[in-house]
Motif scaffolding. Sequence first.
Motif, PDB file in Angstrom:
ATOM      1  N   GLN A  15      -4.739 -11.523  22.212  1.00 43.45           N
ATOM      2  CA  GLN A  15      -5.056 -11.052  23.226  1.00 43.45           C
ATOM      3  C   GLN A  15      -6.128  -9.742  23.456  1.00 43.45           C
ATOM      4  O   GLN A  15      -6.791  -8.518  23.525  1.00 43.45           O
ATOM      5  CB  GLN A  15      -4.126 -10.593  24.429  1.00 43.45           C
ATOM      6  CG  GLN A  15      -5.325  -9.868  25.548  1.00 43.45           C
ATOM      7  CD  GLN A  15      -6.195 -11.280  26.229  1.00 43.45           C
ATOM      8  OE1 GLN A  15      -5.592 -11.854  26.325  1.00 43.45           O
ATOM      9  NE2 GLN A  15      -7.448 -10.447  27.146  1.00 43.45           N
ATOM     10  N   ILE A  16      -4.940  -9.014  22.373  1.00 43.92           N
ATOM     11  CA  ILE A  16      -5.529  -7.186  21.831  1.00 43.92           C
ATOM     12  C   ILE A  16      -6.749  -7.183  21.822  1.00 43.92           C
ATOM     13  O   ILE A  16      -7.570  -6.269  21.392  1.00 43.92           O
ATOM     14  CB  ILE A  16      -3.712  -6.401  20.933  1.00 43.92           C
ATOM     15  CG1 ILE A  16      -3.023  -6.528  22.465  1.00 43.92           C
ATOM     16  CG2 ILE A  16      -4.643  -5.634  20.355  1.00 43.92           C
ATOM     17  CD1 ILE A  16      -1.453  -5.981  21.666  1.00 43.92           C
ATOM     18  N   ARG A  18      -8.777  -9.419  21.335  1.00 42.81           N
ATOM     19  CA  ARG A  18     -10.200 -10.087  21.964  1.00 42.81           C
ATOM     20  C   ARG A  18     -10.093  -8.702  23.138  1.00 42.81           C
ATOM     21  O   ARG A  18     -12.096  -8.459  23.280  1.00 42.81           O
ATOM     22  CB  ARG A  18      -9.945 -10.830  22.785  1.00 42.81           C
ATOM     23  CG  ARG A  18      -9.990 -12.220  22.318  1.00 42.81           C
ATOM     24  CD  ARG A  18      -9.875 -13.460  23.879  1.00 42.81           C
ATOM     25  NE  ARG A  18      -9.386 -14.413  23.335  1.00 42.81           N
ATOM     26  CZ  ARG A  18      -8.406 -14.746  24.018  1.00 42.81           C
ATOM     27  NH1 ARG A  18      -7.720 -14.730  25.273  1.00 42.81           N
ATOM     28  NH2 ARG A  18      -7.251 -15.511  23.118  1.00 42.81           N
ATOM     29  N   ASP A  19      -9.316  -7.770  23.691  1.00 45.63           N
ATOM     30  CA  ASP A  19      -9.347  -6.400  24.469  1.00 45.63           C
ATOM     31  C   ASP A  19      -9.898  -5.545  23.370  1.00 45.63           C
ATOM     32  O   ASP A  19     -11.551  -4.902  24.167  1.00 45.63           O
ATOM     33  CB  ASP A  19      -8.451  -5.911  24.890  1.00 45.63           C
ATOM     34  CG  ASP A  19      -7.434  -7.209  26.170  1.00 45.63           C
ATOM     35  OD1 ASP A  19      -8.673  -7.695  27.036  1.00 45.63           O
ATOM     36  OD2 ASP A  19      -6.562  -6.855  26.609  1.00 45.63           O
ATOM     37  N   GLY A  22     -13.675  -6.154  22.687  1.00 42.39           N
ATOM     38  CA  GLY A  22     -14.663  -6.062  24.260  1.00 42.39           C
ATOM     39  C   GLY A  22     -15.042  -4.142  24.373  1.00 42.39           C
ATOM     40  O   GLY A  22     -15.951  -4.274  24.934  1.00 42.39           O
ATOM     41  N   ASP A  23     -13.951  -3.976  23.961  1.00 43.30           N
ATOM     42  CA  ASP A  23     -13.937  -2.277  24.226  1.00 43.30           C
ATOM     43  C   ASP A  23     -14.891  -1.399  22.895  1.00 43.30           C
ATOM     44  O   ASP A  23     -15.810  -0.970  23.790  1.00 43.30           O
ATOM     45  CB  ASP A  23     -12.778  -1.548  24.378  1.00 43.30           C
ATOM     46  CG  ASP A  23     -11.620  -2.089  25.649  1.00 43.30           C
ATOM     47  OD1 ASP A  23     -12.418  -2.955  26.313  1.00 43.30           O
ATOM     48  OD2 ASP A  23     -10.687  -1.497  25.134  1.00 43.30           O
ATOM     49  N   GLU A  62      -9.969   2.659  17.683  1.00 46.52           N
ATOM     50  CA  GLU A  62     -10.168   1.400  18.049  1.00 46.52           C
ATOM     51  C   GLU A  62     -10.165  -0.266  16.421  1.00 46.52           C
ATOM     52  O   GLU A  62      -9.734  -0.576  16.862  1.00 46.52           O
ATOM     53  CB  GLU A  62     -10.635   0.770  18.747  1.00 46.52           C
ATOM     54  CG  GLU A  62     -11.063   1.311  20.418  1.00 46.52           C
ATOM     55  CD  GLU A  62     -11.777   1.517  21.215  1.00 46.52           C
ATOM     56  OE1 GLU A  62     -12.541   1.209  20.604  1.00 46.52           O
ATOM     57  OE2 GLU A  62     -11.218   1.700  22.696  1.00 46.52           O
TER      58      GLU A  62
END
Length: 118
Positions: A15-16, A18-19, A22-23, A62
Amino acid sequence: MKKKDLDQYKTRLTQIRRDLIGDVGAKKRDSQEPGDDGTQDIGDLAADIYSRQLMMDLGEKEREQLKLVDIALQKITNGDYGVCEECQSSIPAKRLKVVPYARLCVTCQNEAEKEKSI
């Protein structure tokens, strides 16, 4: 480490990941948007350049976090997730819950940060 725990960490790391992807994608799109047509004064141009540079810098952080997440996911696959890379001791579950992509135990992380600041 129990399979159930590993599955939970894997889900969280995924999930991290994917986030982050996306960011980064959203920031990249934002940084590529054209400015107003016509004239920009030098102050607006400088603010625009600063904003774009800030987005690129955040993107680098990131990307580094994404790299750590990918390493952690690979460690789950390899069977060595949750083991400190420096002293080979188990990384406490409390630390992994806060930083699931941690590569070092708290003691070794503190030492690494001390060395980095010297």
